[in-house]
Design an enzyme around this catalytic site. Structure first.
Site: not given
Length: 321
Positions: A109, A185, A253
């Site tokens: 990602t 995503k 994150k």
């Protein structure tokens, strides 16, 4: 595993870099499909696990360049992608050593802008990039049932088809250039992070009101307030098992990536920002490497609620990176 209409090319060897729970599942799925595959991880134990399953391993990504023309990166973030492809100092990485025309399938990602820039950089080196973040968790990786959000040139999809057929139940072809896959995503991670934080908050509310948490879980999973994340993560809380499948710090994150992208687009996302703050608080409390369901410990600390005790006997789950 999903069917692939293409016949694997005999002279193509696939490299999987990153043998965590997700990467291990991908490597084993390729191996089970009869594709020549080499696994690579910095951890000796991870390489040993793949070797024990019958797979080949190499200790260094650079060593893959001599044998592999398709490399699948299943690492944590953009910094690790850069380190593998271009070296810690920006020089001497895997990309320099791959033969022209080789393919990189990037599954981490990352920010969409990073995926775009990576595609351009690799194209200048005569390499193809498939921007292909994955979803489904360790269980679906292990049985070749992942969902892949992919974008890239037709040539990249063509080269990737045998591997995608082995590792995924659903391959979403989202565009003809890198960046779109990573954009989709991020939307998924926005929802996943918000749903986990909401599930934790809802359970904290129920416990604070004195409701039996197991009974509450049974009711909600049969009611309109249910979500996939509630159904999947709340059992970790009920079992007191915070062994990481996907860690708190992963959502620190990923929700930061969501926040940064929204800021760049001048799009306010207060719900995502609230979830990010809860995951950040959990990390700050020392729970960053625990399962992301540990975000409920923020509520436990601030509201004084008692959670089910940690059950050490349950701590046998693999990490998902």
């Amino acid at each position: 595993m999903s069917d692939s209409s293409s016949v694997p090319t005999p002279d193509v060897t696939y490299g999987v870099i990153g043998l965590g729970a997700m990467g291990m599942g991908i490597a084993r799925s390729l191996f089970a499909a009869g594709l020549p595959v080499i696994g690579c991880d910095v951890a000796v134990s991870a390489r040993d696990n793949f070797a024990a399953a019958g797979g080949r391993t190499l200790p260094s990504p650079l060593a893959l360049a001599e044998e592999c023309s398709v490399v699948i990166l299943v690492v944590v973030n953009a910094a690790q992608v850069d380190a593998v492809l271009f070296g810690e100092d920006g020089l001497g990485g895997l990309a320099e050593r791959l033969a022209p025309g080789s393919l990189v399938i990037q599954c981490a990602t990352v920010a969409p802008a990073y995926a775009v820039a990576l595609g351009e950089r690799l194209q200048e080196m005569e390499l193809e990039l498939l921007d292909a973040p994955i979803s489904g968790g360790a269980a679906k990786a292990a049985c070749g049932q992942l969902s892949v959000m992919a974008s890239g040139r037709v040539e990249a999809f063509s080269m990737a088809e045998p591997a995608l057929g082995a590792m995924a139940a659903n391959v979403h072809r989202l565009g003809d250039a890198p960046g779109v896959g990573s954009s989709v995503k991020l939307v998924n991670q926005h929802l996943a992070g918000v749903h986990i934080a909401a599930a934790a908050e809802a359970m904290a509310l129920g416990v604070r009101m004195g409701i039996d948490p197991q009974r509450l879980y049974e009711v909600i999973t049969q009611s309109a307030g249910n979500s996939w994340m509630f159904e999947n993560r709340v059992p970790h809380i009920l079992e007191g098992d915070y062994t990481p499948l996907s860690a708190v710090d992963i959502f620190v994150k990923d929700l930061n990536l969501v926040h940064d992208t929204g800021r760049d687009l001048r799009l306010a996302m207060p719900v995502a920002a609230s979830a990010l703050q809860q995951f950040t608080a959990a990390s700050g409390m020392g729970h960053g490497r625990e399962d992301d369901a540990a975000v409920i410990k923020v509520y436990a600390a601030t509201a004084g609620i008692d959670l089910p005790a940690t059950n050490d006997a349950n701590h046998d789950r693999e990490r998902e990176e």
